[in-house]
Design a protein around this motif. Structure first.
Motif, PDB file in Angstrom:
ATOM      1  N   GLN A 365     -20.306 -83.203 -37.529  1.00 23.07           N
ATOM      2  CA  GLN A 365     -21.582 -83.585 -38.134  1.00 23.07           C
ATOM      3  C   GLN A 365     -21.849 -82.742 -39.379  1.00 23.07           C
ATOM      4  OE1 GLN A 365     -23.605 -83.440 -34.018  1.00 23.07           O
ATOM      5  NE2 GLN A 365     -24.836 -84.941 -35.142  1.00 23.07           N
ATOM      6  N   PHE A 366     -22.008 -83.435 -40.512  1.00 22.69           N
ATOM      7  CA  PHE A 366     -22.280 -82.787 -41.785  1.00 22.69           C
ATOM      8  C   PHE A 366     -23.700 -83.116 -42.231  1.00 22.69           C
ATOM      9  CE2 PHE A 366     -17.754 -82.588 -41.635  1.00 22.69           C
ATOM     10  CZ  PHE A 366     -17.380 -81.523 -42.442  1.00 22.69           C
ATOM     11  N   GLY A 367     -24.138 -82.485 -43.305  1.00 21.34           N
ATOM     12  CA  GLY A 367     -25.469 -82.739 -43.840  1.00 21.34           C
ATOM     13  C   GLY A 367     -25.443 -83.793 -44.926  1.00 21.34           C
ATOM     14  N   ASN A 368     -26.324 -83.627 -45.900  1.00 24.82           N
ATOM     15  CA  ASN A 368     -26.450 -84.560 -47.011  1.00 24.82           C
ATOM     16  C   ASN A 368     -25.334 -84.267 -48.018  1.00 24.82           C
ATOM     17  OD1 ASN A 368     -27.189 -85.765 -49.509  1.00 24.82           O
ATOM     18  ND2 ASN A 368     -29.323 -85.840 -48.877  1.00 24.82           N
ATOM     19  N   THR A 369     -24.246 -85.013 -47.948  1.00 22.97           N
ATOM     20  CA  THR A 369     -23.087 -84.741 -48.802  1.00 22.97           C
ATOM     21  C   THR A 369     -23.343 -85.132 -50.251  1.00 22.97           C
ATOM     22  OG1 THR A 369     -22.130 -86.857 -48.095  1.00 22.97           O
ATOM     23  CG2 THR A 369     -21.399 -84.878 -46.936  1.00 22.97           C
ATOM     24  N   SER A 370     -24.219 -86.105 -50.482  1.00 21.03           N
ATOM     25  CA  SER A 370     -24.533 -86.523 -51.850  1.00 21.03           C
ATOM     26  C   SER A 370     -25.263 -85.408 -52.593  1.00 21.03           C
ATOM     27  CB  SER A 370     -25.380 -87.796 -51.817  1.00 21.03           C
ATOM     28  OG  SER A 370     -25.671 -88.256 -53.115  1.00 21.03           O
ATOM     29  N   LEU A 371     -26.282 -84.838 -51.968  1.00 19.76           N
ATOM     30  CA  LEU A 371     -27.002 -83.721 -52.583  1.00 19.76           C
ATOM     31  C   LEU A 371     -26.094 -82.504 -52.712  1.00 19.76           C
ATOM     32  CD1 LEU A 371     -29.686 -82.614 -53.661  1.00 19.76           C
ATOM     33  CD2 LEU A 371     -30.282 -81.972 -51.313  1.00 19.76           C
ATOM     34  N   ALA A 372     -25.226 -82.306 -51.715  1.00 20.68           N
ATOM     35  CA  ALA A 372     -24.316 -81.158 -51.748  1.00 20.68           C
ATOM     36  C   ALA A 372     -23.355 -81.243 -52.932  1.00 20.68           C
ATOM     37  CB  ALA A 372     -23.535 -81.075 -50.440  1.00 20.68           C
ATOM     38  N   ARG A 450     -21.085 -79.303 -34.929  1.00 24.53           N
ATOM     39  CA  ARG A 450     -22.201 -79.459 -35.865  1.00 24.53           C
ATOM     40  C   ARG A 450     -22.059 -78.377 -36.933  1.00 24.53           C
ATOM     41  NH1 ARG A 450     -27.342 -81.851 -35.217  1.00 24.53           N
ATOM     42  NH2 ARG A 450     -26.955 -82.131 -32.988  1.00 24.53           N
ATOM     43  N   THR A 451     -21.726 -78.783 -38.166  1.00 24.61           N
ATOM     44  CA  THR A 451     -21.446 -77.803 -39.219  1.00 24.61           C
ATOM     45  C   THR A 451     -22.709 -77.246 -39.857  1.00 24.61           C
ATOM     46  OG1 THR A 451     -21.277 -79.495 -40.950  1.00 24.61           O
ATOM     47  CG2 THR A 451     -19.264 -78.969 -39.723  1.00 24.61           C
ATOM     48  N   VAL A 452     -23.836 -77.961 -39.729  1.00 24.78           N
ATOM     49  CA  VAL A 452     -25.113 -77.498 -40.283  1.00 24.78           C
ATOM     50  C   VAL A 452     -26.216 -77.796 -39.276  1.00 24.78           C
ATOM     51  CG1 VAL A 452     -24.471 -77.755 -42.716  1.00 24.78           C
ATOM     52  CG2 VAL A 452     -25.448 -79.697 -41.492  1.00 24.78           C
ATOM     53  N   MET A 453     -27.331 -77.073 -39.379  1.00 29.34           N
ATOM     54  CA  MET A 453     -28.451 -77.287 -38.469  1.00 29.34           C
ATOM     55  C   MET A 453     -29.446 -78.319 -38.998  1.00 29.34           C
ATOM     56  SD  MET A 453     -27.915 -75.700 -35.746  1.00 29.34           S
ATOM     57  CE  MET A 453     -29.531 -75.958 -35.007  1.00 29.34           C
ATOM     58  N   ARG A 454     -29.402 -78.586 -40.297  1.00 33.78           N
ATOM     59  CA  ARG A 454     -30.273 -79.604 -40.880  1.00 33.78           C
ATOM     60  C   ARG A 454     -29.520 -80.277 -42.017  1.00 33.78           C
ATOM     61  NH1 ARG A 454     -34.340 -74.892 -42.673  1.00 33.78           N
ATOM     62  NH2 ARG A 454     -32.998 -73.880 -44.197  1.00 33.78           N
ATOM     63  N   ASP A 455     -29.985 -81.453 -42.442  1.00 39.83           N
ATOM     64  CA  ASP A 455     -29.228 -82.206 -43.440  1.00 39.83           C
ATOM     65  C   ASP A 455     -29.233 -81.516 -44.795  1.00 39.83           C
ATOM     66  OD1 ASP A 455     -32.008 -82.926 -43.696  1.00 39.83           O
ATOM     67  OD2 ASP A 455     -31.396 -84.572 -45.009  1.00 39.83           O
ATOM     68  N   ILE A 456     -30.254 -80.709 -45.082  1.00 37.31           N
ATOM     69  CA  ILE A 456     -30.274 -79.878 -46.286  1.00 37.31           C
ATOM     70  C   ILE A 456     -30.200 -78.433 -45.795  1.00 37.31           C
ATOM     71  CG2 ILE A 456     -31.505 -79.313 -48.409  1.00 37.31           C
ATOM     72  CD1 ILE A 456     -32.990 -81.962 -48.160  1.00 37.31           C
ATOM     73  N   PRO A 457     -29.008 -77.844 -45.740  1.00 44.06           N
ATOM     74  CA  PRO A 457     -28.836 -76.547 -45.071  1.00 44.06           C
ATOM     75  C   PRO A 457     -29.665 -75.413 -45.661  1.00 44.06           C
ATOM     76  CG  PRO A 457     -26.710 -77.611 -45.442  1.00 44.06           C
ATOM     77  CD  PRO A 457     -27.723 -78.406 -46.203  1.00 44.06           C
ATOM     78  N   ASP A 458     -29.792 -75.373 -46.993  1.00 44.16           N
ATOM     79  CA  ASP A 458     -30.486 -74.266 -47.660  1.00 44.16           C
ATOM     80  C   ASP A 458     -31.651 -74.837 -48.461  1.00 44.16           C
ATOM     81  OD1 ASP A 458     -31.321 -72.028 -49.012  1.00 44.16           O
ATOM     82  OD2 ASP A 458     -29.399 -71.607 -49.988  1.00 44.16           O
ATOM     83  N   LEU A 459     -32.873 -74.458 -48.095  1.00 47.36           N
ATOM     84  CA  LEU A 459     -34.062 -74.953 -48.792  1.00 47.36           C
ATOM     85  C   LEU A 459     -34.471 -74.051 -49.952  1.00 47.36           C
ATOM     86  CD1 LEU A 459     -36.253 -75.971 -45.713  1.00 47.36           C
ATOM     87  CD2 LEU A 459     -34.768 -77.436 -47.093  1.00 47.36           C
ATOM     88  N   GLY A 460     -33.849 -72.864 -50.074  1.00 44.83           N
ATOM     89  CA  GLY A 460     -34.217 -71.921 -51.119  1.00 44.83           C
ATOM     90  C   GLY A 460     -35.322 -70.980 -50.668  1.00 44.83           C
ATOM     91  N   TYR A 461     -35.479 -69.870 -51.398  1.00 48.39           N
ATOM     92  CA  TYR A 461     -36.444 -68.859 -50.950  1.00 48.39           C
ATOM     93  C   TYR A 461     -37.890 -69.298 -51.139  1.00 48.39           C
ATOM     94  CZ  TYR A 461     -36.783 -67.411 -55.907  1.00 48.39           C
ATOM     95  OH  TYR A 461     -36.974 -67.381 -57.270  1.00 48.39           O
ATOM     96  N   LYS A 462     -38.132 -70.320 -51.972  1.00 54.65           N
ATOM     97  CA  LYS A 462     -39.490 -70.852 -52.116  1.00 54.65           C
ATOM     98  C   LYS A 462     -39.761 -72.003 -51.150  1.00 54.65           C
ATOM     99  CE  LYS A 462     -40.482 -69.494 -56.893  1.00 54.65           C
ATOM    100  NZ  LYS A 462     -40.957 -69.958 -58.222  1.00 54.65           N
ATOM    101  N   GLY A 463     -38.733 -72.418 -50.421  1.00 55.27           N
ATOM    102  CA  GLY A 463     -38.926 -73.389 -49.354  1.00 55.27           C
ATOM    103  C   GLY A 463     -39.009 -74.835 -49.800  1.00 55.27           C
ATOM    104  N   LEU A 464     -39.562 -75.657 -48.901  1.00 55.43           N
ATOM    105  CA  LEU A 464     -39.581 -77.111 -49.047  1.00 55.43           C
ATOM    106  C   LEU A 464     -40.970 -77.620 -49.414  1.00 55.43           C
ATOM    107  CD1 LEU A 464     -38.170 -79.949 -48.490  1.00 55.43           C
ATOM    108  CD2 LEU A 464     -39.121 -79.739 -46.181  1.00 55.43           C
ATOM    109  N   LYS A 465     -41.016 -78.560 -50.363  1.00 55.96           N
ATOM    110  CA  LYS A 465     -42.236 -79.301 -50.677  1.00 55.96           C
ATOM    111  C   LYS A 465     -41.955 -80.789 -50.433  1.00 55.96           C
ATOM    112  CE  LYS A 465     -44.728 -75.820 -52.238  1.00 55.96           C
ATOM    113  NZ  LYS A 465     -44.902 -75.626 -53.690  1.00 55.96           N
ATOM    114  N   VAL A 466     -42.913 -81.464 -49.798  1.00 53.36           N
ATOM    115  CA  VAL A 466     -42.747 -82.875 -49.456  1.00 53.36           C
ATOM    116  C   VAL A 466     -43.759 -83.706 -50.232  1.00 53.36           C
ATOM    117  CG1 VAL A 466     -42.734 -84.589 -47.605  1.00 53.36           C
ATOM    118  CG2 VAL A 466     -41.945 -82.256 -47.145  1.00 53.36           C
ATOM    119  N   LEU A 467     -43.266 -84.667 -51.005  1.00 57.05           N
ATOM    120  CA  LEU A 467     -44.129 -85.601 -51.723  1.00 57.05           C
ATOM    121  C   LEU A 467     -44.325 -86.822 -50.824  1.00 57.05           C
ATOM    122  CD1 LEU A 467     -45.621 -86.326 -54.364  1.00 57.05           C
ATOM    123  CD2 LEU A 467     -43.484 -87.348 -55.180  1.00 57.05           C
ATOM    124  N   ARG A 468     -45.399 -86.804 -50.036  1.00 54.48           N
ATOM    125  CA  ARG A 468     -45.628 -87.887 -49.069  1.00 54.48           C
ATOM    126  C   ARG A 468     -46.224 -89.122 -49.728  1.00 54.48           C
ATOM    127  NH1 ARG A 468     -44.537 -86.314 -44.068  1.00 54.48           N
ATOM    128  NH2 ARG A 468     -44.501 -84.077 -43.609  1.00 54.48           N
TER     129      ARG A 468
END
Length: 544
Positions: A365-372, A450-468
């Motif tokens: 199981q891999f994550g988001n390969t396109s973004l990677a 399972r090679t990653v715990m989430r589809d985007i493995p690294d969110l960065g030190y400022k984290g995730l923002k969601v445009l809902r």
């Protein structure tokens, strides 16, 4: 200086901001829907052809600009951008011809005067596409393998290591478009199942994409333990509930925080429901015909059937590739899963409902390969030339499932199995009549990595923002409109609003990311004055 990596998926857009000095991810921003009306990639293509591609392009670019603001960086210092996606999404993003992707075969294109577009690797000025970035900022676009086999498929093969495998291996991006590739020796056969939005939690009553608050897994027989994604998109323990009534048996860490259910949660619920007898396709056997999860989230019979059609399309796609390769199920060694659903889903539950072939020994199981891969290009722009050479050297053939006889024969049996309750014995008997191999049962456990715990493995030190709420509307005013709001009431996605004004007294505004597009049209059919013209509405002004 900064870089931005972009994945334009069929169900939404994802971005990383990258520090070019240390190559580290700073932040991540995602949407939870696609801005172009429609539920799948074919809806988006139809919108471009029948409505207006320029409008589709503007919707994508405006969304990209909105998402960029959430990355929390000084955009005047962005030096380069890389974007990856399937051929249709990348064509819309760059506003290049899409009609060659709509028609299968050279004859069909020739009689319509459609020329195949070159989709090689390219570097262009980001500002030329309307991105709000510096004049000297360059945009890197990875190549397609063929015009039907896009950069996302290349990313899927490249990032999973499929191209280096000696064993027979199958890789699938578990998303709305379900790109898949089978490698047998040096040959690769690809296809795309257009599995539909249910695989990512859309067109499900309580469905949502993989984002904070989504129920991503279910475990148990009589009592169901929910797993819910937290603010970092990591799976955490939720409540244990009775699936018959929703009664809470034990509160988990994510109690009160579930907002809906993503595709992987739907898969898990159906797998557990089938095993426990709560589901006997196509029926849910509870007293109210609903499966109850935590925080009021439910699955209804309609949801189960919608998801099951996705299972059928996926299995028919895998079946078709194996048949074209002359490969028996028992000869398939390795399965690779990518995409958000491919990351979060319990692989063994997915195999129980037919989303993976029943015989493979190893599952990765891999994550988001396109973004990677877009991220790789930001860190090393010279990779673009390497990817171009790689794409040219891949010996690949593409199977158009929409016109393929094997896919048609198998998918008919899948529909009968999932929507009419056809027994597996009858299913295999019908395959034998069509001179196709039988579907073997699951006889052994597969090793899951399972090679990653989430589809985007690294969110960065400022984290995730969601445009809902993308906040983009397309609008129009029609002669004869009385403002009766029949279209508003009929819209299943609550995408329409009406206000006084416009050229003809009333103006309709449609939230582009909520609208199901040309695949729905219930608004137009509901209009008692027959003045609602969906295609003309789409050509109205765009605003946010």
């Amino acid at each position: 200086m900064y870089g931005i990596a972009i994945d334009v998926g069929t169900s939404g857009m994802r971005m990383h901001a990258v520090d070019l000095n240390n190559k580290q991810i700073i932040s991540t921003a995602i949407t939870v829907r696609h801005p172009v009306p429609g539920a799948n990639v074919m809806d988006h293509l139809t919108f471009c052809i029948e409505v207006e591609q320029d409008l589709a392009n503007r919707l994508l670019i405006d969304t990209a600009n909105k998402l960029t603001k959430l990355l929390d960086i000084d955009t005047s210092k962005v030096e380069r951008v890389a974007v990856c996606g399937n051929p249709i999404q990348l064509s819309i993003f760059q506003n290049i011809e899409t009609r060659d992707l709509a028609f299968a075969g050279e004859t069909a294109r020739r009689v319509r005067g459609v020329e195949v577009q070159k989709r090689d690797a390219r570097v262009i000025d980001a500002i030329d596409l309307g991105l709000n970035l510096p004049e000297k900022c360059q945009l890197y676009v990875p190549p397609a393998i063929k015009h039907e086999i896009g950069a996302d498929a290349l990313a899927m093969m490249y990032k999973t290591g499929l191209l280096d495998m000696k064993e027979n291996a199958l890789v699938t991006d578990y998303g709305t478009n379900a790109e898949m590739a089978l490698k047998v020796g040096d040959n690769i056969i690809t296809g795309s199942a257009s599995a539909g939005p249910a695989i990512e939690g859309q067109h499900i009553k309580s469905g949502m994409l993989a984002s904070p608050g989504a129920i991503s897994d279910i475990n148990g027989k009589d009592e169901w333990r929910c797993t819910v994604l937290n603010d970092d998109i990591l799976p955490m323990p939720g409540d244990t509930v009775s699936p018959d009534t929703g009664t809470i048996i034990d509160e988990g860490d994510m109690h009160g925080r579930a907002l809906g259910i993503t595709g992987t949660g739907v898969i898990a619920a159906i797998a557990e429901g089938l095993d426990s007898g709560l589901i006997k396709m196509p029926r849910v056997t509870t007293f109210d015909k609903k499966l109850h999860l935590q925080d009021g989230v439910v699955l209804e019979e309609h949801d189960v059937v919608e998801a099951a059609k996705t299972f059928g399309a996926m299995r028919a796609g895998h079946f078709t590739l194996l048949e074209h390769a002359g490969l028996m199920f028992e000869e398939l060694d390795i399965m690779y899963m990518s995409g958000a659903s491919g990351t979060y889903v319990d692989a063994l539950k997915a195999r129980r409902v037919g989303l993976l072939p029943p015989t493979c020994d190893q599952i990765y199981q891999f994550g988001n390969t396109s973004l990677a891969m877009a991220l790789d290009l930001i860190r090393d722009p010279e990779l673009l030339d390497e990817l171009q050479v790689l794409a040219q050297n891949i010996r690949a053939s593409h199977v158009m499932f929409a016109s393929d006889e094997v896919f048609e024969k198998v998918f008919i049996q899948e529909l009968a199995f999932w929507t009419e309750g056809m027994p597996m014995e009858a299913y295999n008997m019908m395959l034998e009549v069509s001179d196709l191999q039988p579907l073997p049962p699951i006889t052994k456990e597969a090793k899951v990595t399972r090679t990653v715990m989430r589809d985007i493995p690294d969110l960065g030190y400022k984290g995730l923002k969601v445009l809902r709420d993308i906040g983009l509307y397309i609008r129009g005013s029609f002669e004869g409109c009385t403002g009766c709001e029949k279209c508003v009431q009929e819209c299943p996605e609550n995408a329409i609003r009406i206000r006084q004004g416009g050229v003809h007294g009333f103006e309709l505004e449609v939230a582009s990311d909520l609208c199901s597009g040309t695949a729905c049209m219930r608004c137009q059919r509901a209009c008692p004055q027959k003045c609602f013209k969906f295609h003309e509405l789409q050509k109205g002004l765009l605003k946010s």
